[in-house]
Design an enzyme around this catalytic site. Structure first.
Site, short mmCIF file in Angstrom:
data_model
loop_
_atom_site.label_atom_id
_atom_site.label_comp_id
_atom_site.label_asym_id
_atom_site.label_seq_id
_atom_site.Cartn_x
_atom_site.Cartn_y
_atom_site.Cartn_z
N GLY A 227 0.76 -1.23 0.00
CA GLY A 227 0.00 0.00 0.00
C GLY A 227 0.79 1.29 0.00
O GLY A 227 0.21 2.37 -0.11
N ASP A 228 2.13 1.21 0.12
CA ASP A 228 2.90 2.45 0.18
C ASP A 228 4.32 2.24 -0.32
O ASP A 228 5.29 2.66 0.32
CB ASP A 228 2.92 2.98 1.61
CG ASP A 228 3.34 4.45 1.69
OD1 ASP A 228 3.33 5.14 0.65
OD2 ASP A 228 3.68 4.91 2.80
N LEU A 229 4.45 1.60 -1.49
CA LEU A 229 5.79 1.39 -2.06
C LEU A 229 6.25 2.68 -2.72
O LEU A 229 6.34 2.79 -3.94
CB LEU A 229 5.77 0.22 -3.05
CG LEU A 229 5.61 -1.17 -2.40
CD1 LEU A 229 5.49 -2.25 -3.46
CD2 LEU A 229 6.77 -1.48 -1.45
N ASN A 230 6.52 3.66 -1.88
CA ASN A 230 6.95 4.95 -2.42
C ASN A 230 8.48 5.04 -2.47
O ASN A 230 9.19 4.15 -2.02
CB ASN A 230 6.31 6.11 -1.64
CG ASN A 230 6.88 6.28 -0.24
OD1 ASN A 230 8.09 6.30 -0.04
ND2 ASN A 230 5.99 6.40 0.74
N ASN A 233 10.32 4.56 0.75
CA ASN A 233 10.12 3.28 1.45
C ASN A 233 10.82 2.11 0.76
O ASN A 233 10.69 0.97 1.21
CB ASN A 233 8.63 2.96 1.58
CG ASN A 233 7.97 3.80 2.66
OD1 ASN A 233 8.64 4.36 3.51
ND2 ASN A 233 6.65 3.88 2.62
#
Length: 374
Positions: A227-230, A233
């Site tokens: 949900g947050d593979l930015n 991260n």
């Protein structure tokens, strides 16, 4: 739903001093701190910790002390699910952190923040420190974009097919503001943008999302999303020459946005964040998509949703950051990281239109397929 809708106004961000954090590491985990420094964070508090000796810790071992915000700390089962998922992924060979157990043998501990108004309680974990450089700090190339796409699909596939811990049920977070299905919930925060062309574009994104995406959700393949593979991260290490470096992913951080969603959500989120730092923002998506589809090929309905899903994630990031920055002006610089180039990319995508953007993505992905068949 777990009941956690992640409304920023209902949480207290931890504010432990460095001295209090060091004492926490000693008291809860039985480790003596050599040095400790703050790490940037959105609504939790993180410290990079190096220990001397004591307990089971090796001298010089490094950790991240993660102190979860007051709202999420009321969801112990959710934090349990995130941490167990990290442990599972590490055992499966993914570069994921694992927890150092408390003196009582637990993966986390609920601690009071005695300097906070209302004496809030915060869930505390000590996670292994992962080496590497955030993708945000490198010049991305096609090779690492493809690798990250492949990793995103592999990670979701492993979690969905093999991760069966009882806490998984807490990942059904129906009203979670960061779940990509919940773009329409942004309407309650849109005030933070004021009245301008940015707000007008976000309103169009939300309207089209409600019309074209929400009714189609049941046709997407369900999975567990990181949900947050930015770009902050994902950590990488490089080999090869400086002129043409080859990268490998050395760390996957921050599982706090995990929830039940759909495979296509993960690739859309990765595309959006990897556009941010790319020298060719619109071109980046095709390489990420190719990597993802080498593991999980998308169906026609999923591909047709990509443009609005990427736009929806831009809208989530930009609107929630603007809203949260009003609540926490001291943290504005970190909160507004995406805004610096995010608005530019969203407006460019919107001006070009779905057909032109998707054509670029799909042509790149097709070229990879043809190359692999050759």
């Amino acid at each position: 739903s777990s009941g956690n809708d992640h409304r920023p106004q209902t949480l207290t961000k931890p504010a432990f001093s460095e001295k209090a954090a060091a004492e926490l590491v000693d008291r809860v985990f039985g480790l003596k701190v050599s040095w400790l420094r703050p790490l940037p964070s959105y609504d939790d508090q993180n410290f990079h910790v190096c220990v001397l000796r004591g307990g089971e810790g090796a001298a010089g071992a490094q950790y991240v002390l993660k102190i979860t915000n007051s709202q999420d700390s009321r969801e112990p089962e959710l934090i349990q699910a995130q941490t167990r998922a990290m442990m599972f992924l590490s055992a499966e060979g993914f570069p994921s952190a694992t927890p150092h157990l408390t003196k009582d043998g637990n993966i986390m501990s609920l601690e009071s923040g005695d300097t906070d108004p209302g004496n809030q309680n915060y869930m505390v974990r000590l996670l292994t420190y992962l080496p590497g450089t955030p993708v945000a700090k490198i010049a991305t190339n096609a090779q690492i974009l493809y690798e990250i796409g492949k990793l995103a699909a592999s990670l979701d596939k492993a979690l969905t097919e093999k991760f069966h811990h009882p806490s998984v049920k807490s990942l059904h977070r129906g009203q979670f503001i960061w779940n990509l299905a919940n773009v329409p919930l942004l309407e309650q925060y849109i005030y933070a943008l004021g009245q301008n062309k940015h707000r007008a574009v976000v309103e169009q994104v939300i309207e089209q999302f409600k019309r074209k995406i929400t009714p189609k959700l049941s046709s997407f393949r369900a999975c567990i999303n990181h949900g947050d593979l930015n770009d902050h991260n994902i950590l990488v290490e490089h080999s090869g020459s400086l002129e043409s470096p080859k990268y490998r992913v050395s760390g996957i951080l921050d599982f706090s946005d995990m929830s039940c969603g759909y495979y296509v959500f993960e690739v859309a989120i990765a595309i959006m964040y990897l556009m941010m730092e790319s020298r060719d923002p619109l071109g980046a998506g095709g390489h990420v998509l190719a990597g993802f589809e080498s593991v999980v090929p998308l169906g026609a309905e999923e591909r047709a949703a990509l443009f609005l899903l990427v736009s929806g994630r831009f809208a989530q990031s930009l609107v929630i950051a603007a809203h949260t920055a009003r609540l926490y002006p001291d943290n504005t610089e970190y909160l507004m990281v995406t805004a610096k180039s995010g608005w530019k990319h969203l407006l460019t995508m919107w001006e070009l239109g779905q057909e032109a953007v998707e054509e670029k993505w799909f042509e790149t992905a097709q070229a990879y397929r043809e190359h692999s068949l050759a």
